[in-house]
Design a protein around this motif. Structure first.
Motif, short mmCIF file in Angstrom:
data_model
loop_
_atom_site.label_atom_id
_atom_site.label_comp_id
_atom_site.label_asym_id
_atom_site.label_seq_id
_atom_site.Cartn_x
_atom_site.Cartn_y
_atom_site.Cartn_z
N MET A 96 0.87 -1.37 -0.04
CA MET A 96 0.07 -0.02 0.09
C MET A 96 0.89 1.16 0.04
N ASN A 97 2.12 1.10 0.20
CA ASN A 97 2.97 2.33 0.35
C ASN A 97 4.15 2.21 -0.52
N THR A 98 4.59 3.34 -1.34
CA THR A 98 5.69 3.14 -2.31
C THR A 98 6.60 4.30 -1.79
N PRO A 99 8.01 4.03 -2.33
CA PRO A 99 8.55 2.83 -2.60
C PRO A 99 8.55 1.91 -1.66
N TYR A 100 8.79 0.44 -1.85
CA TYR A 100 8.94 -0.43 -1.01
C TYR A 100 10.09 -1.51 -1.29
N ALA A 101 10.46 -2.06 -0.01
CA ALA A 101 11.62 -2.97 -0.50
C ALA A 101 11.41 -4.34 0.33
N ILE A 102 12.07 -5.27 0.27
CA ILE A 102 11.90 -6.55 1.11
C ILE A 102 12.38 -6.33 2.27
#
Length: 539
Positions: A96-102
């Motif tokens: 639901m939120n950008t940017p994203y990382a693992i």
């Protein structure tokens, strides 16, 4: 467990977040990687559930889940589970939120919450993942005045997982209270259950967000290596006991989604066509799921809610939960049995209440000074009887105030078809039960538990009394489990497992007395009618 500390920068109108890395998380993840996932499910009652239901075992199918994650200290965008893993094949995980990382933490949490190989809720296929830094501002809407929290991203959402800790810090407790209040508002409005992790480490500090919630569940560990205690003086209604339940997992980050997965299974069961929960509102269903999880929990010999075991106060407690174990250890099989049983909402007259079975639940409202009764007839010595009630706090739409009802939960002996009720509090109760409590009367908690051990034959009447003077009806849920050994044909007076001449002899010996074991028909007197009932049921 990741810990997030949020603060307000007085020079800005928005909230920021500062992340603190808990070095124990590295050890926690390493421990998780060597723990057999099926062992965790086994210790939560899942194997027993599968053995009982086979292919009909619920999987959480159709239940939507929200996973809120604290990002890694090294990357403020790293909050997403690694959906490329086989655990998540076929899962629709919306970031639901950008940017994203693992995030490795988010990945492990997701495995226990809805993973195809690890979780008991392997049928959950729709998930919405949030970065807590964004979620606090954009969804919970902290410091947004009377603006209400955002609704769930989809109407299917019923479980909300918080495997993180937070506080706005000393001197800013008003924001901690607001965050918890808004989370409780969401649960009541949307019918979702939030599961919230306690801190790792025995004796460690408790954080108010989100374990202080009234309407959700705070979760500890089976090995008891978690924070425990009461809500702080700066919280709404200080002194409430935490955690409410414990579950398997090498850290609370993983015991928490194990409880969330169990909740998903119960929500699926509750939504089945023709289920006993049919017709309940989303809020009432959420509270029944919570009650079933609490009542179904395993309370072993170490469990105690601090009732004295001798003297005038024997069996009476104002502390409904075990100080470390809460209501007990998660047992999804027993909780499923409870929520699948008939709904029984008690009766305002004790003698008119039907006799309840070994498991069941109720969902109902009560007005000030009202009483409701349930009856349990046990025909032989019975190891345990547990009865739980829970009710939500109702947060006002201006988010500035709330109401919380107060209930007492009591058990008495019933004679003359439960038209006469006899107190078993104090030492006089030792002839009826061997240990535990028969009265739970907290003035601050929104949970009451009666847990009786070693019951003698006879009828036991559970009574709920509303103690506050609130002007509106309050919603509450009840759930119970009684050892099924107590439900047998009436007349086995000597406890031999057979109804025979030995029982007749014992009753004849006690003729004219009020011996509860020999008073088979429960009229308050051992007489010829008791002999006749034994002969009728003989062999």
């Amino acid at each position: 467990m990741l810990c997030i500390c949020a603060w307000k920068d007085s020079s800005k109108s928005t909230f920021g977040t500062r992340l603190m890395f808990d070095t124990r998380r590295t050890l926690l993840l390493m421990a998780l990687m060597v723990a057999p996932c099926n062992a965790l499910a086994d210790s939560a009652g899942y194997s027993a559930l599968v053995a009982r239901l086979g292919s009909a075992t619920p999987t959480g199918a159709g239940i939507g889940v929200v996973q809120v994650e604290s990002p890694l200290a090294t990357d403020s965008t790293a909050y997403s589970p690694d959906v490329s893993q086989s655990e998540f094949t076929g899962k629709a995980v919306t970031r639901m939120n950008t940017p994203y990382a693992i995030s490795s933490h988010a990945t492990y949490v997701a495995s226990y919450l809805y993973g195809a190989n690890t979780s008991m809720a392997k049928g959950v296929s729709t998930v919405w993942a949030y970065n807590v830094s964004n979620w606090l501002t954009d969804n919970l809407k902290i410091n947004a005045g009377v603006t209400l929290p955002a609704v769930q991203p989809n109407s299917s959402v019923r479980v909300h997982n918080n495997s993180w800790l937070a506080s706005y810090g000393m001197g800013r407790e008003v924001y901690d209270r607001e965050a918890v209040r808004r989370m409780d508002y969401i649960m009541y409005r949307d019918g979702v259950l939030a599961v919230n992790g306690e801190n790792n480490g025995s004796g460690s500090i408790r954080y108010p967000m989100m374990g202080d919630c009234f309407n959700g569940l705070s979760v500890g560990r089976l090995d008891l290596q978690h924070s425990a205690g009461v809500t702080a003086s700066a919280s709404d209604t200080p002194g409430r006991m935490k955690p409410e339940i414990i579950a398997p997992g090498s850290g609370t980050s993983y015991s928490t989604p194990t409880v969330g997965a169990a909740a998903a299974l119960l929500f699926q069961q509750a939504q089945l066509a023709g289920a006993p929960t049919a017709g309940l509102s989303a809020m009432a269903t959420e509270q029944v799921v919570k009650a079933a999880l609490l009542a179904g929990a395993t309370r072993d010999a170490s469990w105690s809610n601090n009732a004295p075991q001798s003297g005038a106060q024997r069996g009476i407690t104002a502390k409904p939960l075990d100080s470390l174990r809460g209501a007990g250890a998660l047992n999804i099989d027993m909780s499923h049995q409870i929520i699948s049983a008939a709904k029984e909402n008690g009766n305002a007259i004790s003698g008119n209440a039907v006799r309840s079975g070994a498991v069941g639940f109720g969902s109902f409202t009560m007005s000030a000074a009202q009483h409701l009764y349930w009856r349990f007839r046990v025909t032989r010595p019975t190891p345990t009887l547990s009865f739980v009630i829970t009710w939500p706090r109702v947060v006002a739409t201006n988010l500035a105030s709330y109401t919380l009802a107060n209930f007492d939960l009591r058990v008495r002996r019933g004679i003359r078809d439960a038209t006469t009720l006899l107190s078993i509090e104090g030492d006089a109760g030792s002839a009826s039960f061997g240990g535990g409590n028969v009265l739970s009367q907290s003035t601050v908690d929104n949970i009451e538990i009666v847990h009786m051990k070693d019951l003698q034959q006879g009828e036991y009447v559970v009574e709920i009394t509303r103690m506050d003077s609130g002007s509106t009806a309050a919603q509450l849920s009840a759930a119970w489990q009684v050892d099924p050994i107590g439900f047998d044909t009436e007349g086995d007076v000597d406890g031999s497992g057979k109804i025979d001449s030995g029982d007749v002899s014992l009753v004849l010996l006690n003729l004219g007395t009020d011996d509860p074991a020999s008073d088979v028909d429960l009229n308050g007197l051992v007489d010829s009618a008791d002999v006749a009932m034994i002969i009728l049921n003989m062999n």
